[in-house]
Design a protein around this motif. Structure first.
Motif, PDB file in Angstrom:
ATOM      1  N   GLY A 247       0.436  -1.454   0.441  1.00 27.24           N
ATOM      2  CA  GLY A 247      -0.093  -0.605   0.399  1.00 27.24           C
ATOM      3  C   GLY A 247       1.234   1.753  -0.151  1.00 27.24           C
ATOM      4  O   GLY A 247       0.477   2.675  -0.465  1.00 27.24           O
ATOM      5  N   ASN A 248       2.527   1.455   0.374  1.00 26.71           N
ATOM      6  CA  ASN A 248       2.825   2.012   0.371  1.00 26.71           C
ATOM      7  C   ASN A 248       3.296   2.632  -0.927  1.00 26.71           C
ATOM      8  O   ASN A 248       3.366   1.658  -2.435  1.00 26.71           O
ATOM      9  N   ASP A 249       3.952   4.127  -1.655  1.00 27.16           N
ATOM     10  CA  ASP A 249       4.492   4.331  -2.223  1.00 27.16           C
ATOM     11  C   ASP A 249       6.092   4.916  -2.123  1.00 27.16           C
ATOM     12  O   ASP A 249       6.023   5.330  -1.098  1.00 27.16           O
ATOM     13  N   LYS A 250       6.362   4.903  -2.962  1.00 25.07           N
ATOM     14  CA  LYS A 250       8.480   4.151  -3.007  1.00 25.07           C
ATOM     15  C   LYS A 250       8.899   4.979  -4.428  1.00 25.07           C
ATOM     16  O   LYS A 250       8.220   4.072  -5.258  1.00 25.07           O
ATOM     17  N   SER A 251      10.006   5.567  -4.140  1.00 23.90           N
ATOM     18  CA  SER A 251      10.409   5.766  -5.628  1.00 23.90           C
ATOM     19  C   SER A 251      12.036   5.339  -5.887  1.00 23.90           C
ATOM     20  O   SER A 251      12.854   5.069  -4.918  1.00 23.90           O
ATOM     21  N   ILE A 252      12.441   5.437  -6.777  1.00 22.82           N
ATOM     22  CA  ILE A 252      14.135   4.240  -6.784  1.00 22.82           C
ATOM     23  C   ILE A 252      14.371   6.232  -8.340  1.00 22.82           C
ATOM     24  O   ILE A 252      13.760   6.176  -8.976  1.00 22.82           O
ATOM     25  N   LYS A 253      15.569   5.980  -8.183  1.00 23.81           N
ATOM     26  CA  LYS A 253      16.126   7.072  -8.468  1.00 23.81           C
ATOM     27  C   LYS A 253      16.780   6.504  -9.492  1.00 23.81           C
ATOM     28  O   LYS A 253      18.169   5.467  -9.573  1.00 23.81           O
ATOM     29  N   CYS A 254      17.976   6.776 -11.138  1.00 25.25           N
ATOM     30  CA  CYS A 254      18.548   6.787 -11.628  1.00 25.25           C
ATOM     31  C   CYS A 254      19.621   7.632 -12.293  1.00 25.25           C
ATOM     32  O   CYS A 254      18.463   9.154 -12.583  1.00 25.25           O
ATOM     33  N   GLU A 255      20.299   7.435 -12.273  1.00 20.25           N
ATOM     34  CA  GLU A 255      21.279   8.601 -13.068  1.00 20.25           C
ATOM     35  C   GLU A 255      22.228   8.232 -13.785  1.00 20.25           C
ATOM     36  O   GLU A 255      22.852   6.817 -13.276  1.00 20.25           O
ATOM     37  N   GLN A 256      22.333   8.458 -15.277  1.00 20.50           N
ATOM     38  CA  GLN A 256      23.618   8.037 -15.873  1.00 20.50           C
ATOM     39  C   GLN A 256      23.533   8.768 -16.192  1.00 20.50           C
ATOM     40  O   GLN A 256      24.135  10.176 -16.771  1.00 20.50           O
ATOM     41  N   ASN A 257      26.094   8.801 -16.115  1.00 16.26           N
ATOM     42  CA  ASN A 257      26.788   9.869 -16.672  1.00 16.26           C
ATOM     43  C   ASN A 257      27.372   9.704 -17.594  1.00 16.26           C
ATOM     44  O   ASN A 257      28.762  10.530 -18.137  1.00 16.26           O
ATOM     45  N   LEU A 258      27.146   8.728 -18.449  1.00 17.44           N
ATOM     46  CA  LEU A 258      27.665   8.590 -19.965  1.00 17.44           C
ATOM     47  C   LEU A 258      26.908   9.168 -21.371  1.00 17.44           C
ATOM     48  O   LEU A 258      28.098   9.130 -21.922  1.00 17.44           O
ATOM     49  N   GLY A 259      26.187  10.479 -21.357  1.00 22.06           N
ATOM     50  CA  GLY A 259      25.899  11.386 -22.614  1.00 22.06           C
ATOM     51  C   GLY A 259      25.292  10.189 -23.582  1.00 22.06           C
ATOM     52  O   GLY A 259      24.820  10.170 -24.584  1.00 22.06           O
ATOM     53  N   HIS A 260      24.643   9.419 -22.694  1.00 19.66           N
ATOM     54  CA  HIS A 260      23.637   8.366 -23.500  1.00 19.66           C
ATOM     55  C   HIS A 260      21.652   9.137 -23.779  1.00 19.66           C
ATOM     56  O   HIS A 260      21.530   9.704 -22.698  1.00 19.66           O
ATOM     57  N   ASP A 261      21.343   8.505 -24.810  1.00 22.83           N
ATOM     58  CA  ASP A 261      20.336   9.918 -24.838  1.00 22.83           C
ATOM     59  C   ASP A 261      19.058   8.743 -24.824  1.00 22.83           C
ATOM     60  O   ASP A 261      18.181   8.864 -25.029  1.00 22.83           O
ATOM     61  N   THR A 262      19.017   7.632 -24.455  1.00 21.10           N
ATOM     62  CA  THR A 262      17.475   6.577 -23.919  1.00 21.10           C
ATOM     63  C   THR A 262      18.166   6.125 -22.552  1.00 21.10           C
ATOM     64  O   THR A 262      19.630   5.312 -22.605  1.00 21.10           O
ATOM     65  N   MET A 263      16.927   6.061 -21.864  1.00 23.80           N
ATOM     66  CA  MET A 263      16.897   5.401 -20.471  1.00 23.80           C
ATOM     67  C   MET A 263      16.199   4.643 -20.553  1.00 23.80           C
ATOM     68  O   MET A 263      15.111   4.264 -21.253  1.00 23.80           O
ATOM     69  N   TYR A 264      16.192   3.146 -19.549  1.00 15.59           N
ATOM     70  CA  TYR A 264      15.320   1.949 -19.842  1.00 15.59           C
ATOM     71  C   TYR A 264      14.706   1.275 -18.121  1.00 15.59           C
ATOM     72  O   TYR A 264      15.854   2.225 -17.244  1.00 15.59           O
ATOM     73  N   TRP A 265      13.950   1.133 -17.686  1.00 14.81           N
ATOM     74  CA  TRP A 265      13.695  -0.075 -16.195  1.00 14.81           C
ATOM     75  C   TRP A 265      13.257  -1.141 -17.109  1.00 14.81           C
ATOM     76  O   TRP A 265      12.403  -1.119 -18.064  1.00 14.81           O
ATOM     77  N   TYR A 266      14.193  -1.697 -16.649  1.00 13.33           N
ATOM     78  CA  TYR A 266      13.520  -2.985 -16.595  1.00 13.33           C
ATOM     79  C   TYR A 266      13.509  -3.816 -14.800  1.00 13.33           C
ATOM     80  O   TYR A 266      14.151  -3.384 -14.154  1.00 13.33           O
ATOM     81  N   LYS A 267      12.418  -4.710 -15.283  1.00  5.95           N
ATOM     82  CA  LYS A 267      11.976  -5.880 -14.076  1.00  5.95           C
ATOM     83  C   LYS A 267      12.534  -7.103 -14.238  1.00  5.95           C
ATOM     84  O   LYS A 267      12.550  -7.493 -15.361  1.00  5.95           O
ATOM     85  N   GLN A 268      13.693  -7.737 -13.324  1.00  8.77           N
ATOM     86  CA  GLN A 268      13.895  -9.510 -13.339  1.00  8.77           C
ATOM     87  C   GLN A 268      13.467  -9.706 -12.027  1.00  8.77           C
ATOM     88  O   GLN A 268      12.994  -9.626 -10.772  1.00  8.77           O
ATOM     89  N   ASP A 269      12.017 -11.264 -12.442  1.00  7.25           N
ATOM     90  CA  ASP A 269      11.106 -11.327 -11.004  1.00  7.25           C
ATOM     91  C   ASP A 269      12.496 -12.367 -10.931  1.00  7.25           C
ATOM     92  O   ASP A 269      13.400 -12.470 -10.732  1.00  7.25           O
ATOM     93  N   SER A 270      11.101 -13.424 -10.228  1.00  2.88           N
ATOM     94  CA  SER A 270      12.176 -14.363  -9.511  1.00  2.88           C
ATOM     95  C   SER A 270      12.451 -15.807  -9.963  1.00  2.88           C
ATOM     96  O   SER A 270      13.062 -16.275  -9.191  1.00  2.88           O
ATOM     97  N   LYS A 271      12.188 -15.737 -11.161  1.00  6.67           N
ATOM     98  CA  LYS A 271      12.554 -16.640 -12.383  1.00  6.67           C
ATOM     99  C   LYS A 271      13.838 -16.487 -13.295  1.00  6.67           C
ATOM    100  O   LYS A 271      14.344 -16.824 -13.548  1.00  6.67           O
TER     101      LYS A 271
END
Lengths: 113, 114
Positions: B16-40
């Motif tokens: 029920g809580n709300d949470k945030s995850i932060k991400c930063e890159q210093n490679l100068g890339h133009d695209t960023m992604y979020w991936y999920k790795q499940d229990s398998k």
């Protein structure tokens, strides 16, 4: 829809033996293919990146080949060491679908001393 | 000098809580992604931003909302957390169309919902 398959799912070899990990993908319209290593509880470390125009890439004991027309890549690890024990992931970057990276299920490798 | 950094590394929270995850890159890339790795241990893309524009939005519950204030940052906010959200979330970056175009991943955030 791109599908990536890795065979075998798990592999156990004695130290010193060569490792051969296979990856296949269904859509050959890719930008590149990347092999990663993941240790338990850790992030992904990039091992080799092969562009779609290339046939192979080498780094130390690692060699990866790419046959785009048949949708296959093979990662060879020569003279395996216990430190090579990890999960190896193959991923392809599609030209379609926003250039996303699609992963295989991984091959879990155990090198016994 | 970390290329892709995400925080926190571990997150334990109640349903029920709300949470945030932060991400930063210093490679100068133009695209960023979020991936999920499940229990398998299977990795699946959730979102992708190219120069602050959302370009990939896979079938993800709308409780998950990415935010990209600039092309070096991509945060993930999750509302009303559920038990099934427990997983490892990885941030990554790449150049979308320019070679070499390889992906660089962060070290992951292990989310546990209790």
């Amino acid at each position: 829809k791109q599908e990536v398959t890795q065979i075998p799912a798990a592999l156990s070899v004695p130290e010193g033996e060569n490792l051969v990990l296979n990856c296949s993908f269904t859509d050959s319209a890719i930008y590149n293919l990347q092999w990663f290593r993941q240790d338990p509880g850790k992030g992904l470390t990039s091992l080799l990146l092969i562009q779609s125009s290339q046939r192979e890439q080498t780094s130390g004991r690692l060699n990866a080949s790419l046959d785009k027309s048949s949708g296959r890549s093979t990662l060879y690890i020569a003279a395996s060491q216990p430190g090579d024990s990890a999960t190896y992931l193959c991923a392809v970057k599609d030209k379609a679908a926003g250039n996303k990276l699609t992963f295989g299920g991984g091959t879990r490798v155990l090198v016994k001393p | 000098d970390t290329a892709v950094s995400q925080t926190p590394k571990y997150l334990v929270t109640q349903m029920g809580n709300d949470k945030s995850i932060k991400c930063e890159q210093n490679l100068g890339h133009d695209t960023m992604y979020w991936y999920k790795q499940d229990s398998k241990k299977f990795l699946k893309i959730m979102f992708s931003y190219n120069n602050k524009e959302l370009i990939i939005n896979e079938t993800v519950p709308n409780r998950f909302s990415p935010k990209s204030p600039d092309k070096a940052h991509l945060n993930l906010h999750i509302n009303s957390l559920e038990l099934g959200d427990s997983a490892v979330y990885f941030c990554a970056s790449s150049n979308r169309d320019r070679a070499p175009g390889g992906y660089t991943f962060g070290s992951g955030t292990r989310l546990t919902v209790v």
